[in-house]
Design a protein around this motif. Structure first.
Motif, PDB file in Angstrom:
ATOM      1  N   TRP A 189       5.101   9.437  -7.713  1.00  0.00           N
ATOM      2  CA  TRP A 189       6.149   9.438  -8.736  1.00  0.00           C
ATOM      3  C   TRP A 189       5.529   9.668 -10.109  1.00  0.00           C
ATOM      4  CZ3 TRP A 189       6.932   5.963 -12.798  1.00  0.00           C
ATOM      5  CH2 TRP A 189       8.175   6.035 -13.432  1.00  0.00           C
ATOM      6  N   ASN A 190       4.420   8.988 -10.373  1.00  0.00           N
ATOM      7  CA  ASN A 190       3.718   9.131 -11.643  1.00  0.00           C
ATOM      8  C   ASN A 190       3.215  10.570 -11.823  1.00  0.00           C
ATOM      9  OD1 ASN A 190       2.738   7.940 -14.061  1.00  0.00           O
ATOM     10  ND2 ASN A 190       0.696   7.757 -13.165  1.00  0.00           N
ATOM     11  N   LEU A 191       2.637  11.144 -10.780  1.00  0.00           N
ATOM     12  CA  LEU A 191       2.153  12.531 -10.836  1.00  0.00           C
ATOM     13  C   LEU A 191       3.303  13.524 -10.978  1.00  0.00           C
ATOM     14  CD1 LEU A 191      -0.626  12.401  -8.080  1.00  0.00           C
ATOM     15  CD2 LEU A 191      -0.943  12.460 -10.575  1.00  0.00           C
ATOM     16  N   ASN A 192       4.500  13.123 -10.567  1.00  0.00           N
ATOM     17  CA  ASN A 192       5.698  13.959 -10.677  1.00  0.00           C
ATOM     18  C   ASN A 192       6.345  13.827 -12.059  1.00  0.00           C
ATOM     19  OD1 ASN A 192       7.579  15.771  -9.389  1.00  0.00           O
ATOM     20  ND2 ASN A 192       9.031  14.084  -9.239  1.00  0.00           N
ATOM     21  N   GLY A 193       5.657  13.183 -12.968  1.00  0.00           N
ATOM     22  CA  GLY A 193       6.187  13.030 -14.316  1.00  0.00           C
ATOM     23  C   GLY A 193       7.162  11.887 -14.459  1.00  0.00           C
ATOM     24  N   GLY A 194       7.183  10.986 -13.478  1.00  0.00           N
ATOM     25  CA  GLY A 194       8.086   9.849 -13.536  1.00  0.00           C
ATOM     26  C   GLY A 194       9.527  10.221 -13.241  1.00  0.00           C
ATOM     27  N   ILE A 195       9.718  11.265 -12.442  1.00  0.00           N
ATOM     28  CA  ILE A 195      11.064  11.755 -12.141  1.00  0.00           C
ATOM     29  C   ILE A 195      11.355  11.591 -10.655  1.00  0.00           C
ATOM     30  CG2 ILE A 195      12.571  13.783 -12.156  1.00  0.00           C
ATOM     31  CD1 ILE A 195      10.921  14.805 -14.546  1.00  0.00           C
ATOM     32  N   SER A 218       0.822  -1.202   0.000  1.00  0.00           N
ATOM     33  CA  SER A 218       0.000   0.000   0.000  1.00  0.00           C
ATOM     34  C   SER A 218       0.860   1.257   0.000  1.00  0.00           C
ATOM     35  CB  SER A 218      -0.933  -0.011   1.217  1.00  0.00           C
ATOM     36  OG  SER A 218      -1.756   1.120   1.223  1.00  0.00           O
ATOM     37  N   VAL A 219       1.879   1.285   0.824  1.00  0.00           N
ATOM     38  CA  VAL A 219       2.779   2.445   0.888  1.00  0.00           C
ATOM     39  C   VAL A 219       3.513   2.613  -0.444  1.00  0.00           C
ATOM     40  CG1 VAL A 219       4.858   3.374   1.977  1.00  0.00           C
ATOM     41  CG2 VAL A 219       3.045   2.403   3.394  1.00  0.00           C
ATOM     42  N   TYR A 220       4.029   1.509  -0.992  1.00  0.00           N
ATOM     43  CA  TYR A 220       4.759   1.611  -2.252  1.00  0.00           C
ATOM     44  C   TYR A 220       3.852   2.105  -3.378  1.00  0.00           C
ATOM     45  CZ  TYR A 220       8.073   0.768  -5.950  1.00  0.00           C
ATOM     46  OH  TYR A 220       8.926   0.946  -7.012  1.00  0.00           O
ATOM     47  N   ILE A 221       2.616   1.631  -3.431  1.00  0.00           N
ATOM     48  CA  ILE A 221       1.684   2.062  -4.475  1.00  0.00           C
ATOM     49  C   ILE A 221       1.377   3.552  -4.327  1.00  0.00           C
ATOM     50  CG2 ILE A 221      -0.664   1.782  -5.390  1.00  0.00           C
ATOM     51  CD1 ILE A 221       1.361  -0.480  -6.089  1.00  0.00           C
ATOM     52  N   ALA A 222       1.229   4.044  -3.108  1.00  0.00           N
ATOM     53  CA  ALA A 222       1.013   5.480  -2.891  1.00  0.00           C
ATOM     54  C   ALA A 222       2.230   6.277  -3.363  1.00  0.00           C
ATOM     55  CB  ALA A 222       0.721   5.760  -1.415  1.00  0.00           C
TER      56      ALA A 222
END
Length: 99
Positions: free
Chosen positions: A35-41, A26-30
């Motif tokens: 990370w995804n919302l950060n543009g994958g950076i 659960s923590v890793y998915i959050a």
């Protein structure tokens, strides 16, 4: 169908890792969502309150335990903030692009 390699890589990595439980996932998915919302950076900057809300973890002790476990097990590199008004930095290890 479009696959999301970071998620697939994580599930492949944890398949045989008996140390990982549902709250680690659960923590890793959050974190992966941030990370995804950060543009994958990498790194991402996260607040404890935000991750606790997303994962439904109510105790700081539990949050710290799961973040530190993921760091110790090599899934993330966690740099907690010592200042309560600053966000912590997290690097998702298998997600290569860095800012």
């Amino acid at each position: 169908m479009e696959l999301f390699p970071p998620l697939t890589d994580f599930y492949n990595a944890i398949a045989d890792d008996v140390r990982i439980g549902p709250l680690h996932i659960s923590v890793y998915i959050a974190l992966l969502q941030q990370w995804n919302l950060n543009g994958g950076i990498n790194p991402i900057k996260v607040s404890r309150d935000m991750i606790m809300k997303q994962t439904k973890i109510n105790a700081r002790h539990s949050y710290n335990k799961f973040m530190n476990n993921l760091n110790e097990y090599g899934y993330i590199r966690y740099h907690p903030s010592v200042n309560g008004y600053r966000r912590s930095k997290v690097f998702l290890v298998n997600c290569e692009k860095e800012k």
